[in-house]
Scaffold this motif. Sequence first.
Motif, PDB file in Angstrom:
ATOM      1  N   GLY A 162      26.308  76.820   1.834  1.00 58.96           N
ATOM      2  CA  GLY A 162      26.068  77.627   0.630  1.00 58.96           C
ATOM      3  C   GLY A 162      24.580  77.746   0.307  1.00 58.96           C
ATOM      4  N   GLY A 163      23.882  76.614   0.380  1.00 61.81           N
ATOM      5  CA  GLY A 163      22.448  76.615   0.072  1.00 61.81           C
ATOM      6  C   GLY A 163      21.664  77.425   1.094  1.00 61.81           C
ATOM      7  N   GLN A 164      22.024  77.275   2.370  1.00 60.95           N
ATOM      8  CA  GLN A 164      21.329  78.046   3.426  1.00 60.95           C
ATOM      9  C   GLN A 164      21.589  79.534   3.253  1.00 60.95           C
ATOM     10  N   ARG A 165      22.821  79.860   2.847  1.00 59.52           N
ATOM     11  CA  ARG A 165      23.167  81.283   2.684  1.00 59.52           C
ATOM     12  C   ARG A 165      22.340  81.879   1.534  1.00 59.52           C
ATOM     13  N   GLN A 166      22.144  81.069   0.492  1.00 57.29           N
ATOM     14  CA  GLN A 166      21.325  81.581  -0.614  1.00 57.29           C
ATOM     15  C   GLN A 166      19.873  81.752  -0.141  1.00 57.29           C
ATOM     16  N   ARG A 167      19.402  80.849   0.730  1.00 57.44           N
ATOM     17  CA  ARG A 167      18.052  81.012   1.295  1.00 57.44           C
ATOM     18  C   ARG A 167      17.970  82.337   2.077  1.00 57.44           C
ATOM     19  N   LEU A 168      19.039  82.644   2.812  1.00 59.98           N
ATOM     20  CA  LEU A 168      19.053  83.897   3.575  1.00 59.98           C
ATOM     21  C   LEU A 168      19.035  85.109   2.635  1.00 59.98           C
ATOM     22  N   GLY A 169      19.784  85.014   1.536  1.00 64.58           N
ATOM     23  CA  GLY A 169      19.753  86.088   0.531  1.00 64.58           C
ATOM     24  C   GLY A 169      18.347  86.275  -0.027  1.00 64.58           C
ATOM     25  N   ILE A 170      17.637  85.174  -0.226  1.00 63.19           N
ATOM     26  CA  ILE A 170      16.266  85.241  -0.742  1.00 63.19           C
ATOM     27  C   ILE A 170      15.348  85.860   0.323  1.00 63.19           C
ATOM     28  N   ALA A 171      15.553  85.465   1.598  1.00 56.01           N
ATOM     29  CA  ALA A 171      14.738  86.034   2.686  1.00 56.01           C
ATOM     30  C   ALA A 171      14.914  87.545   2.735  1.00 56.01           C
ATOM     31  N   ARG A 172      16.155  87.985   2.563  1.00 57.15           N
ATOM     32  CA  ARG A 172      16.387  89.428   2.627  1.00 57.15           C
ATOM     33  C   ARG A 172      15.676  90.150   1.478  1.00 57.15           C
ATOM     34  N   ALA A 173      15.750  89.549   0.288  1.00 54.90           N
ATOM     35  CA  ALA A 173      15.061  90.162  -0.857  1.00 54.90           C
ATOM     36  C   ALA A 173      13.553  90.209  -0.620  1.00 54.90           C
ATOM     37  N   LEU A 174      13.009  89.161   0.012  1.00 50.33           N
ATOM     38  CA  LEU A 174      11.558  89.102   0.226  1.00 50.33           C
ATOM     39  C   LEU A 174      11.085  90.017   1.347  1.00 50.33           C
ATOM     40  N   SER A 175      12.013  90.450   2.202  1.00 56.58           N
ATOM     41  CA  SER A 175      11.611  91.186   3.404  1.00 56.58           C
ATOM     42  C   SER A 175      10.894  92.499   3.077  1.00 56.58           C
ATOM     43  N   VAL A 176      11.177  93.074   1.908  1.00 58.11           N
ATOM     44  CA  VAL A 176      10.526  94.343   1.563  1.00 58.11           C
ATOM     45  C   VAL A 176       9.216  94.130   0.799  1.00 58.11           C
TER      46      VAL A 176
END
Length: 266
Positions: A162-176
């Motif tokens: 769950g925590g890693q998945r939230q990190r991935l969600g944050i990475a996606r938001a930061l990608s732009v």
Amino acid sequence: MTDGSKGTFLSVRDLAHAFPAKRGLGGPRDPVPALRGVSFDLEEGRCLAVVGESGSGKTTLVRCLLRLVEPDEGEVLFRGVDILRMSPGDLLSFRRKAQIVFQDPFGSLNPRLRAGPMLVEVLQVHAGSATPEARGEKAESLLEMVGLHRSHRTRFPHEFSGGQRQRLGIARALSVGPELLVLDEPVSALDLSVQAQILNLLKDLQERLSLTLILVAHDLSVVRHLADRVAVMRAGEIVELSSVDRLFQDPSHPYTRGLLETVGWE
Ligand SMILES: Nc1ncnc2c1ncn2[C@@H]1O[C@H](COP(=O)(O)OP(=O)(O)OP(=O)(O)O)[C@@H](O)[C@H]1O
Ligand SMILES: [Mg+2]
């Protein structure tokens, strides 16, 4: 334009939204007023927390700020420009500057895309002429930036914790490359120990990337980690807006005192 708002990062004026009524068994129902006359300013580089009980309008507010829900009335001035009256082209470039992370990253991550290709796809849409190699490299560095490993690029969303998945969600938001990051209950689905890790990550990213944050939270202890100021919502209105320190030391609104007592701050 509202006086004095031109230099402000985000300036919200008299925002209102009611969800349309659905026909019930007993005939037509009244519209649901979810936001009523919400106004606040947010300075660049700061973190504003939005708290309040379930149904108080927190999610509706942040969705209206990003125009994911069209508000009925009001102004949302981003660096002096009203995003509610922007052209489609300007709105697209605003969407690169303002990103949202949801409570449940499962809902916003494509279950059939591995982490690397998912980030590459976003980079492809937004980063124009970069080469495939450059996009691959950028995707891996985004994984590292949020505390994941480069080798995680081959994993599907369900293969993360769950925590890693939230990190991935944050990475996606930061990608732009956003300037404003809106976080709607980013840790409330996680265990307490994992919550602290994600909040520390967000604090670190805010400093490194000079981000401005809006943090929606039920939990006032989460707010203390990150926020400078707090807006307390009740029934679609902001009933108190103050610095974090003042809110915890001397809450002025009885409703805020009630919220603080519920979570054991007095
Ligand atoms: N799509 C919708 N259609 C109709 N009513 C809605 C819709 N979304 C929200 N509402 C209503 O608007 C009000 C505010 O909801 P909102 O989701 O903004 O609350 P919230 O503060 O985010 O709550 P929670 O803490 O449970 O997430 C509630 O009365 C809710 O039932
Ligand atoms: Mg919500």
